[in-house]
Design a protein around this motif. Structure first.
Motif, mmCIF file in Angstrom:
data_model
loop_
_atom_site.group_PDB
_atom_site.id
_atom_site.type_symbol
_atom_site.label_atom_id
_atom_site.label_comp_id
_atom_site.label_asym_id
_atom_site.label_seq_id
_atom_site.Cartn_x
_atom_site.Cartn_y
_atom_site.Cartn_z
ATOM 1 N N GLY A 110 0.816 -1.209 0.000
ATOM 2 C CA GLY A 110 0.000 0.000 0.000
ATOM 3 C C GLY A 110 0.849 1.257 0.000
ATOM 4 N N ASP A 111 1.921 1.259 0.802
ATOM 5 C CA ASP A 111 2.805 2.431 0.847
ATOM 6 C C ASP A 111 3.484 2.669 -0.498
ATOM 7 O OD1 ASP A 111 2.158 2.814 3.494
ATOM 8 O OD2 ASP A 111 4.028 1.960 4.283
ATOM 9 N N ASP A 112 3.918 1.595 -1.155
ATOM 10 C CA ASP A 112 4.583 1.747 -2.457
ATOM 11 C C ASP A 112 3.639 2.347 -3.491
ATOM 12 O OD1 ASP A 112 6.792 0.610 -1.287
ATOM 13 O OD2 ASP A 112 6.559 -1.353 -2.258
ATOM 14 N N ILE A 113 2.400 1.873 -3.508
ATOM 15 C CA ILE A 113 1.424 2.394 -4.469
ATOM 16 C C ILE A 113 1.152 3.872 -4.196
ATOM 17 C CG2 ILE A 113 -0.975 2.236 -5.253
ATOM 18 C CD1 ILE A 113 -0.765 -0.813 -4.645
ATOM 19 N N GLU A 114 0.949 4.212 -2.930
ATOM 20 C CA GLU A 114 0.702 5.617 -2.583
ATOM 21 C C GLU A 114 1.904 6.484 -2.934
ATOM 22 O OE1 GLU A 114 -0.888 8.224 1.239
ATOM 23 O OE2 GLU A 114 -1.165 6.052 1.153
ATOM 24 N N ASP A 115 3.114 5.991 -2.681
ATOM 25 C CA ASP A 115 4.318 6.759 -2.996
ATOM 26 C C ASP A 115 4.497 6.926 -4.503
ATOM 27 O OD1 ASP A 115 4.928 7.121 -0.332
ATOM 28 O OD2 ASP A 115 6.279 5.396 -0.226
ATOM 29 N N ALA A 116 4.131 5.904 -5.279
ATOM 30 C CA ALA A 116 4.225 6.025 -6.738
ATOM 31 C C ALA A 116 3.262 7.089 -7.253
ATOM 32 C CB ALA A 116 3.926 4.677 -7.393
ATOM 33 N N ILE A 117 2.035 7.099 -6.722
ATOM 34 C CA ILE A 117 1.064 8.118 -7.126
ATOM 35 C C ILE A 117 1.569 9.502 -6.749
ATOM 36 C CG2 ILE A 117 -1.272 9.018 -6.748
ATOM 37 C CD1 ILE A 117 -2.144 6.093 -6.205
ATOM 38 N N GLU A 118 2.078 9.641 -5.539
ATOM 39 C CA GLU A 118 2.568 10.946 -5.092
ATOM 40 C C GLU A 118 3.776 11.393 -5.904
ATOM 41 O OE1 GLU A 118 3.156 10.447 -0.902
ATOM 42 O OE2 GLU A 118 1.048 10.923 -0.432
ATOM 43 N N TYR A 119 4.640 10.453 -6.297
ATOM 44 C CA TYR A 119 5.785 10.804 -7.140
ATOM 45 C C TYR A 119 5.311 11.376 -8.478
ATOM 46 C CZ TYR A 119 10.160 10.506 -9.727
ATOM 47 O OH TYR A 119 11.274 10.817 -10.485
ATOM 48 N N VAL A 120 4.327 10.710 -9.070
ATOM 49 C CA VAL A 120 3.786 11.195 -10.348
ATOM 50 C C VAL A 120 3.197 12.588 -10.184
ATOM 51 C CG1 VAL A 120 1.943 10.822 -12.043
ATOM 52 C CG2 VAL A 120 3.395 8.907 -11.324
ATOM 53 N N LYS A 121 2.447 12.804 -9.111
ATOM 54 C CA LYS A 121 1.811 14.101 -8.884
ATOM 55 C C LYS A 121 2.856 15.192 -8.635
ATOM 56 C CE LYS A 121 -2.716 12.951 -8.566
ATOM 57 N NZ LYS A 121 -3.891 13.708 -9.017
ATOM 58 N N GLU A 122 3.839 14.880 -7.791
ATOM 59 C CA GLU A 122 4.841 15.886 -7.423
ATOM 60 C C GLU A 122 5.786 16.218 -8.569
ATOM 61 O OE1 GLU A 122 6.663 14.165 -4.014
ATOM 62 O OE2 GLU A 122 4.888 14.436 -2.734
ATOM 63 N N ASN A 123 5.962 15.290 -9.495
ATOM 64 C CA ASN A 123 6.861 15.508 -10.633
ATOM 65 C C ASN A 123 6.091 15.675 -11.942
ATOM 66 O OD1 ASN A 123 9.820 14.939 -9.571
ATOM 67 N ND2 ASN A 123 8.448 13.481 -8.577
ATOM 68 N N ALA A 124 4.816 16.018 -11.828
ATOM 69 C CA ALA A 124 3.951 16.102 -13.012
ATOM 70 C C ALA A 124 4.488 17.089 -14.044
ATOM 71 C CB ALA A 124 2.534 16.479 -12.587
ATOM 72 N N GLU A 125 4.978 18.220 -13.603
ATOM 73 C CA GLU A 125 5.473 19.234 -14.545
ATOM 74 C C GLU A 125 6.605 18.672 -15.392
ATOM 75 O OE1 GLU A 125 5.458 23.048 -16.287
ATOM 76 O OE2 GLU A 125 4.104 22.270 -14.748
ATOM 77 N N ARG A 126 7.562 18.032 -14.753
ATOM 78 C CA ARG A 126 8.710 17.464 -15.466
ATOM 79 C C ARG A 126 8.306 16.286 -16.354
ATOM 80 N NH1 ARG A 126 11.995 13.310 -14.137
ATOM 81 N NH2 ARG A 126 11.117 13.148 -12.038
ATOM 82 N N LEU A 127 7.278 15.562 -15.936
ATOM 83 C CA LEU A 127 6.850 14.376 -16.684
ATOM 84 C C LEU A 127 5.792 14.687 -17.740
ATOM 85 C CD1 LEU A 127 6.557 11.899 -13.656
ATOM 86 C CD2 LEU A 127 8.414 12.028 -15.328
ATOM 87 N N ASN A 128 5.445 15.971 -17.900
ATOM 88 C CA ASN A 128 4.424 16.402 -18.867
ATOM 89 C C ASN A 128 3.058 15.789 -18.573
ATOM 90 O OD1 ASN A 128 7.160 16.524 -20.613
ATOM 91 N ND2 ASN A 128 5.701 18.069 -21.338
ATOM 92 N N ILE A 129 2.757 15.664 -17.288
ATOM 93 C CA ILE A 129 1.484 15.081 -16.846
ATOM 94 C C ILE A 129 0.593 16.156 -16.254
ATOM 95 C CG2 ILE A 129 0.452 13.583 -15.070
ATOM 96 C CD1 ILE A 129 2.784 11.643 -15.531
ATOM 97 N N ASN A 130 -0.685 16.099 -16.605
ATOM 98 C CA ASN A 130 -1.695 16.941 -15.973
ATOM 99 C C ASN A 130 -2.071 16.281 -14.653
ATOM 100 O OD1 ASN A 130 -3.992 18.251 -15.087
ATOM 101 N ND2 ASN A 130 -4.990 18.299 -17.080
ATOM 102 N N LYS A 131 -1.568 16.817 -13.544
ATOM 103 C CA LYS A 131 -1.724 16.143 -12.254
ATOM 104 C C LYS A 131 -3.173 16.084 -11.784
ATOM 105 C CE LYS A 131 -0.806 20.221 -9.387
ATOM 106 N NZ LYS A 131 0.085 20.782 -8.331
ATOM 107 N N ASP A 132 -4.050 16.867 -12.398
ATOM 108 C CA ASP A 132 -5.467 16.845 -12.037
ATOM 109 C C ASP A 132 -6.265 15.853 -12.863
ATOM 110 O OD1 ASP A 132 -5.200 18.867 -10.083
ATOM 111 O OD2 ASP A 132 -5.216 20.396 -11.650
#
Length: 274
Positions: A110-132
């Motif tokens: 559960g922690d790994d999944i939550e951390d992966a989601i948070e990584y994507v959200k926190e690095n959305a700008e660099r990853l060209n992801i719309n975090k919303d």
């Protein structure tokens, strides 16, 4: 080649044009543990434009022995799912999470999944992801962990959920395990337990059920569905009457392809892709 190696090579049975041509940013370390570096891959849409931000789909794999999960994102199933999602105009994120070691380390998963989601959200700008505009697609034993994490922590702001042939309740399995696996631990990762006062904030939900799956898995799915109906919550349900567990790689049929295609349409719709 042994049976496990053969299974890990299997790709999904549904493909679209040019999906194998998408670019991939591989082996990004999203988390360091005492045991290993946990990595993710980012699949970019065809005709990727670095000036744009794209909706994203995070894929959650199932559970199993640690030696198999170590590089499960590189298996044929998850590579081809990532390619399909990217070829459909979305960014796809595949990642490795740790083994629960037969449910003795459930919180690690559960922690790994939550951390992966948070990584994507926190690095959305660099990853060209719309975090919303981020969705989550969980498969098999990844379902109870992925769906529970999203329903428990609504601040993760996951717009839509896809559940493929996975447990949506673990509480009814208590008698199968030792006393170390407590009812409270099973409840923590039972999506059914989070269906309380959620109607107005429930993410869009797509459930794919394999009719020939293990009866205990389907019982958990059915219990979850009954509760959704009781609460009058909208959801999409697709039953594959002749589908096995893992039908997307094992059952090359019209129904399998239909369900995968409808999954992509669901994700595009709820993540704002015209």
């Amino acid at each position: 080649m042994n049976e496990i190696e053969e299974i890990l090579k299997k790709r999904i049975v549904y493909e679209v044009n040019n999906m194998k041509s998408v670019d991939v940013n591989r082996n990004i370390v999203y988390k360091n543990t005492n045991d290993m570096k946990l990595k993710m891959d980012i699949y970019m849409p065809l005709e990727f434009d670095n000036n744009l931000k794209y909706p994203a789909v995070i894929l959650v794999h199932g559970d199993g022995p640690a030696e198999i999960l170590e590089n499960i994102k590189d298996s044929g199933q998850y590579v081809s799912l990532g390619q399909l999602i990217a070829a459909s105009g979305l960014i796809a994120v595949t990642f490795n999470h740790r083994s629960s070691y037969r449910l003795t380390r459930m919180r690690d998963v559960g922690d790994d999944i939550e951390d992966a989601i948070e990584y994507v959200k926190e690095n959305a700008e660099r990853l060209n992801i719309n975090k919303d505009m981020v969705g989550l697609w969980a498969l098999s034993a990844g379902v109870p962990y992925g769906v529970s994490v999203v329903l428990k922590n609504r601040q993760l702001n996951i717009k839509c959920l896809v559940s493929y042939y996975g447990y949506l309740d673990l509480q009814h399995r208590k008698e199968e395990f030792s006393e170390d696996i407590t009812y409270e631990k099973l409840k923590e990762f039972s999506p059914l337990a989070y269906l309380i006062n959620v109607k107005n904030e429930f993410p869009s939900l797509f459930i794919a059920r394999a009719g020939l799956d293990h009866p205990v898995i389907n019982r958990s799915i059915d219990n979850f569905i009954y509760k959704l109906l009781e609460l009058n919550i909208d959801f999409d349900l697709y039953n594959h009457s002749n589908g096995e567990h893992g039908f997307d790689i094992y059952n090359d049929s019209i129904r399998t392809c239909e369900i995968i295609k409808l999954t992509i349409e669901f994700l595009r719709k709820h993540l704002g892709v015209a």
